[in-house]
Design a protein around this motif. Structure first.
Motif, short mmCIF file in Angstrom:
data_model
loop_
_atom_site.label_atom_id
_atom_site.label_comp_id
_atom_site.label_asym_id
_atom_site.label_seq_id
_atom_site.Cartn_x
_atom_site.Cartn_y
_atom_site.Cartn_z
N LEU A 84 57.74 -45.76 83.00
CA LEU A 84 57.00 -46.82 82.33
C LEU A 84 57.30 -46.90 80.84
CD1 LEU A 84 53.43 -46.99 83.82
CD2 LEU A 84 55.29 -48.61 84.03
N TYR A 99 56.38 -48.89 75.07
CA TYR A 99 55.80 -49.38 76.32
C TYR A 99 56.79 -50.27 77.07
CZ TYR A 99 51.40 -48.01 74.05
OH TYR A 99 50.41 -47.33 73.43
N ARG A 348 45.96 -44.04 82.41
CA ARG A 348 46.70 -43.87 83.65
C ARG A 348 48.19 -44.16 83.51
NH1 ARG A 348 43.29 -45.92 86.94
NH2 ARG A 348 44.67 -46.13 88.71
N TYR A 349 48.61 -44.74 82.41
CA TYR A 349 50.01 -45.15 82.30
C TYR A 349 50.84 -44.29 81.35
CZ TYR A 349 47.94 -49.29 84.42
OH TYR A 349 47.27 -50.13 85.25
N ARG A 352 53.47 -41.64 82.44
CA ARG A 352 54.45 -41.97 83.48
C ARG A 352 55.77 -42.38 82.84
NH1 ARG A 352 49.63 -41.79 85.59
NH2 ARG A 352 49.17 -42.20 87.77
N TRP A 390 53.53 -39.22 88.65
CA TRP A 390 53.67 -40.39 89.55
C TRP A 390 54.56 -40.18 90.76
CZ3 TRP A 390 56.47 -39.84 85.19
CH2 TRP A 390 57.71 -40.44 85.04
N ASP A 391 55.00 -38.94 90.97
CA ASP A 391 55.67 -38.63 92.23
C ASP A 391 54.79 -37.64 92.98
OD1 ASP A 391 57.16 -37.74 94.33
OD2 ASP A 391 58.96 -37.28 93.17
#
Lengths: 539, 398
Positions: A84, A99, A348-349, A352, A390-391
């Protein structure tokens, strides 16, 4: 005794790719691998119960989509999930968050420097233009500029045409670019120290150059010319770790009837009447084959597993002097929870993607100074990622795995040989570096695997632990890679080929070296080509 | 100060999950579905799509239309309405159905949940109150209740969904086979879970009283945090459903009752849904027209295409020759598939040309300049994305 059509030495991802394309053309192939696992530097292994480490390479972007598609690697279990964004940490506690959303990224850049926020547009456009040109050469065999064979002349004309599309001014810039340092290149665009430093870090990853060394600008480009689903410069994770790439290619190879033998290190390449004809394994077994393809680096191939008498004069020395310097280490850490970072919001981002402990241009250059003196950097550059954020397949739920790539770390220490104590001390230097931006980080550590260039050489077989199988400087790129006159995958002994990252287009989990070599081999064997064209010509 | 909103009458409705979803919609990207505010995406469509394929993600299907069909004649009535044999449907099972007008043109598609021998739930994309009333005509013991606003629903899709539901305490959920329905107590009410979805992946749909919607969301997100949970919107749904080869109204087909021009609507055979038409059951809407079409063969057939290169063939014309002089059809949906790593499309192709060459004329733009290319298309028999985990029982944890 069975005679194969081809033996491929080394089950790294390029060796497997090469074998897959030869097998697809109907050749009877066997890949021999010294380790008990396949993948070489693109492997996923359970190093601590419940944690799957990508011990060496940890991120994917160079992998050519055309090969992924052609070998149907998705069906063989491969999924690439994009990053991300990245977060960079400065010496002074400042944090730069890049970002994925362009508007939001612009705001963040403006917060650091309105000038650089605007410059970033020009920087990206220039880099994309250079990338698009290089990308067109990735799945093509470099021409021999002095051969005057019709094929080479045709390829030279192709390159000239591509160059010409840049326009006059850009051609000048482009030529300059190959010999510039990352620092000089970035001075043209940025004034903010953190922005400049975080843009500079791709220029040093994997190379024994510093941000101020000539040639590091190209390394920077090499790291951003890849793509994920056509987004140039994007990075991604392989679901299940980098081994998922090798495993998928191996599965495609096996579906075509190819064979893989692990625990089969090669002692020597057999040459009879000036032709490569097989290998002798470390256990004494001989395997005969019509051709031999080495996925080992050029130095290892010619100085370790070949008899000097089998080589034409001069080749041994070329291989010995091949620039393949180790400069990076790897620290893989199992964590009991997600680390928190100072000045980074918990959302949450944000985790990642990449985390780069960058510092400043000066910190990066000082880190290089340590390497020159035969020490690991006191304040190293660390590029990290927490794939488990995220994996879901690489750590137990709620637990995490953090991959840390460290620059710089020398293969040989000025203080004498590497010892387990020195290795631990190197690991602690890295943990200290992270802890500075993540108080309490140390308490989350469940297990840690520290790999020095020396470890990487011993286990993976990359000379000095150089991740590219040879420096990516202009004297060792394109028609000079690995040596002038031998850039078309054919080596100085008949029926001997190379397919690893020591060949064009160089390091990275791209599968291109293996595929390109297969195309040349099939041409020599007068078999139909099974290697696809790249899909980037109309971008 | 309470001042009446002068635009109140023009504002869209909010789903029971809206209070949780709205703050997560960082891009303020809303569209609308059946009068409800509905997320196009929350953060990044491609990222959300990858959450579906790589971890787990929720999609608010509360705006979907839901009807309870009950009474002694409910089965017979549904069997008269849809083309599939509903009598074969067992209790606590779901089936995908289409229904047609008397000309055999598709009115809509949807799913039927058999909740009891005389109680069904029908779900579909757009409102069909009037059609249900018409379809119930002549059946004495049947009632159709619109429960669209009385049931909140979340589609929960992706490889880690089963692990999350297990951790939530839904005992035995791992034994649910595709299209199974399970019932669990949840807080003060029941939670219905069906192993269904619109992504072609492992996934479930959760059905609950709107009063318990937020409680369900909070629980799902508390446990799901360790499993990569993420809300996803319409854009990611559209990517996933195309890879799975599922059709979308307004893309692959026009609902017959809303179609103006002759044959701008479709028959199930044209949409490659012939397998949903059962001529062995008693009479149903459109039977004779469909039988005739089956014997004659449909004019067009919806076809999955793998297209060379990587330029999505959206809105492309299709030709039977590379010179593009023989037009044979058109693309309905197209994209670059990140999971399959292929340039995929669904297309309507005139049946007689299915066996020959297929070429797409693709327009694309590069920095405001228009370009075009002609790309060879290959017909694919199977969905572009059909992982084994979508069918595995019990499913793995990731």
């Amino acid at each position: 005794m069975k005679r194969y059509d081809a033996i491929i030495i080394g089950a790294g991802h390029n060796g497997l790719t090469n074998a897959a394309y030869l097998a697809k053309a109907g050749l009877d192939v066997v890949v021999v691998e010294k380790n008990d696992y396949i993948g070489g530097a693109a492997a996923s292994r359970e190093m601590h119960e419940g944690w799957i480490y990508s011990s060496c390479s940890y991120v994917c972007s160079m992998m050519r989509q055309a090969i992924h598609r052609d070998l149907d690697l998705s069906r063989h279990g491969l999924m690439l999930v994009p990053y991300l964004g990245t977060v960079s940490f400065a010496d002074d506690g400042q944090v730069l968050k890049l970002y994925t959303n362009a508007e939001v990224e612009y705001l963040e850049l403006r917060r650091h420097s309105p000038h650089d926020a605007d410059s970033m547009h020009r920087f990206r456009a220039d880099l994309t233009r250079y990338s698009q040109l290089i990308r067109k050469t990735l799945m093509r065999t470099p021409p021999d500029p002095v051969s005057f064979k019709p094929r080479d002349i045709k390829e030279l004309l192709f390159l000239a045409r591509q160059f010409w599309t840049l326009g006059e001014r850009e051609i000048y810039e482009y030529i300059r670019f190959f010999t510039m340092s990352a620092a000089e290149f970035l001075d043209d665009y940025f004034e903010n120290g953190l922005i400049k430093a975080s843009m500079a870090t791709p220029g040093i990853i994997g190379t024994a150059l510093g941000v101020c060394s000539p040639g590091s600008a190209y390394i920077l480009l090499h790291h951003v010319m890849g793509d994920v689903d056509g987004n140039i410069g994007a990075w991604g994770l392989a679901r299940g770790g980098m081994g998922a790439i090798s495993n998928a290619i191996a599965s495609a190879l096996q579906a075509e009837g190819g064979e893989i033998r692990t625990h089969s290190g090669v002692q020597q390449i057999m040459v009879r009447h000036g032709k490569a004809c097989g290998v002798v394994l470390e256990n004494g077994d001989e395997i005969n084959a019509g051709i031999v393809v080495s996925n080992l680096d050029a130095k290892r191939t010619f100085t370790q597993i070949m008899d000097r008498k089998d080589l034409p004069p001069g080749i041994y020395d070329k291989a010995r002097n091949f620039k393949i310097r180790g400069s990076s280490g790897k620290v893989n850490i199992a964590l009991s929870g997600l680390p928190k970072f100072t000045n980074v919001p918990e959302n949450r981002y944000i985790n990642r993607g990449g985390l780069t402990f960058t510092g400043s241009m000066e910190t990066l250059e000082r880190a290089y100074d340590c390497w020159k003196r035969g020490r690991w950097s006191d304040v190293p550059f660390v590029e990290s990622v927490i794939p488990s954020a995220w994996d879901p397949t690489v750590a137990p739920p709620g637990k995490h795995w953090m991959s840390n790539f460290i620059q710089y770390c020398p293969p040989k220490l000025a203080s004498g040989p590497w010892t387990p104590e020195k290795r631990d001390a190197f690991g602690q230097t890295v943990v200290d570096r992270i802890e500075r931006y993540s108080p309490g980080f140390r308490d989350l550590i469940v297990h840690m695997e520290v790999r020095t260039p020396d470890d990487i050489e011993k286990e993976i077989g990359l000379t000095e632990g150089n991740i590219f199988q040879g420096e990516l400087t202009i004297d060792q790129l394109h028609f000079n890679r690995p040596f002038p006159g031998y850039a078309q995958y054919r080596m100085p002994v008949k029926n001997l080929y190379m397919c690893g990252s020591s060949t064009h287009p160089g390091g990275g989990v791209s599968a291109t070296c293996g595929a390109n070599a297969a195309r040349e081999i099939l041409m020599d064997l007068k078999r139909p080509n099974t290697v696809p064209q790249d899909d980037c010509y109309d971008e | 100060m309470n001042k009446a909103d002068p635009y109140a009458g023009e504002r869209l409705l909010e789903s029971p999950f809206h209070p949780r979803q709205a703050p997560l919609n960082l891009r303020e990207a809303w569209s609308a579905w059946n009068g409800y505010r509905f997320a196009e995406c929350y953060y990044d469509a491609e990222y959300e799509y990858f959450c579906v394929r790589n971890a787990c993600a929720t999609y608010d299907i509360s705006p979907m239309q839901k009807y309870i069909i009950s009474g002694g004649d409910s089965e017979a009535m549904l069997n008269r309405m849809v083309t599939r044999d509903v009598t074969k449907l067992k209790e606590n099972r779901v089936t995908y159905v289409v229904w047609c007008n008397d000309q055999g043109r598709m009115v809509d598609d949807g799913t039927i949940f058999k909740l009891a021998s005389d109680r069904f739930m029908l779900t579909c994309g757009s409102s069909c109150v009037a059609w249900l009333k018409m379809s119930a005509f002549g059946f004495a013991d049947v009632s159709c209740e619109d429960v669209s606003d009385k049931i909140a629903a979340l589609s929960f899709q992706g490889p880690t969904t089963c692990a999350v539901l297990k951790r939530m305490g839904l005992d035995g959920i791992e034994t649910a086979k595709p299209y199974d329905i399970r019932h669990f107590p949840f807080g003060r009410g029941p939670l219905m879970v069906s192993r269904t979805g619109f992504t072609g992946d492992l996934g479930y749909e959760l059905w609950i009283d709107p009063a318990l919607a937020l409680e369900l969301w909070d629980r799902l997100y508390a446990i799901g945090a360790d499993y990569g949970i993420q809300p996803y919107g319409e854009a990611a749904t559209n990517m996933a459903r195309l890879e799975a080869g599922f059709i979308m109204p307004g893309m692959e087909f026009n609902e017959a009752l809303k179609t103006v021009h002759l044959e701008h609507d479709h028959t199930p055979f044209e949409l490659n849904l012939g397998w949903l038409v059962d001529f062995n059951k008693p009479h149903f809407n459109g039977r004779s027209a469909l039988l005739a079409e089956k014997q004659r063969g449909p004019k067009y057939v919806l076809t999955r295409l793998d297209i060379e290169g990587n330029k999505p063939a959206e809105h492309s014309w299709l030709y039977g020759n590379k010179r593009c002089t023989k037009e044979i059809g058109y693309v309905t949906s197209a994209m670059w598939s990140p999971a399959a790593k292929a340039n995929i499309a669904l297309a309507m192709i005139r049946s007689e040309h299915l066996k020959g060459e297929i070429w797409a004329f693709i327009d694309y733009a590069k920095e405001l300049r228009q370009y075009s290319k002609i790309a060879r298309c290959t017909v694919k028999d199977k969905p572009f994305w059909a992982p084994g985990r979508a069918r595995a029982t019990p499913p793995a944890d990731f």
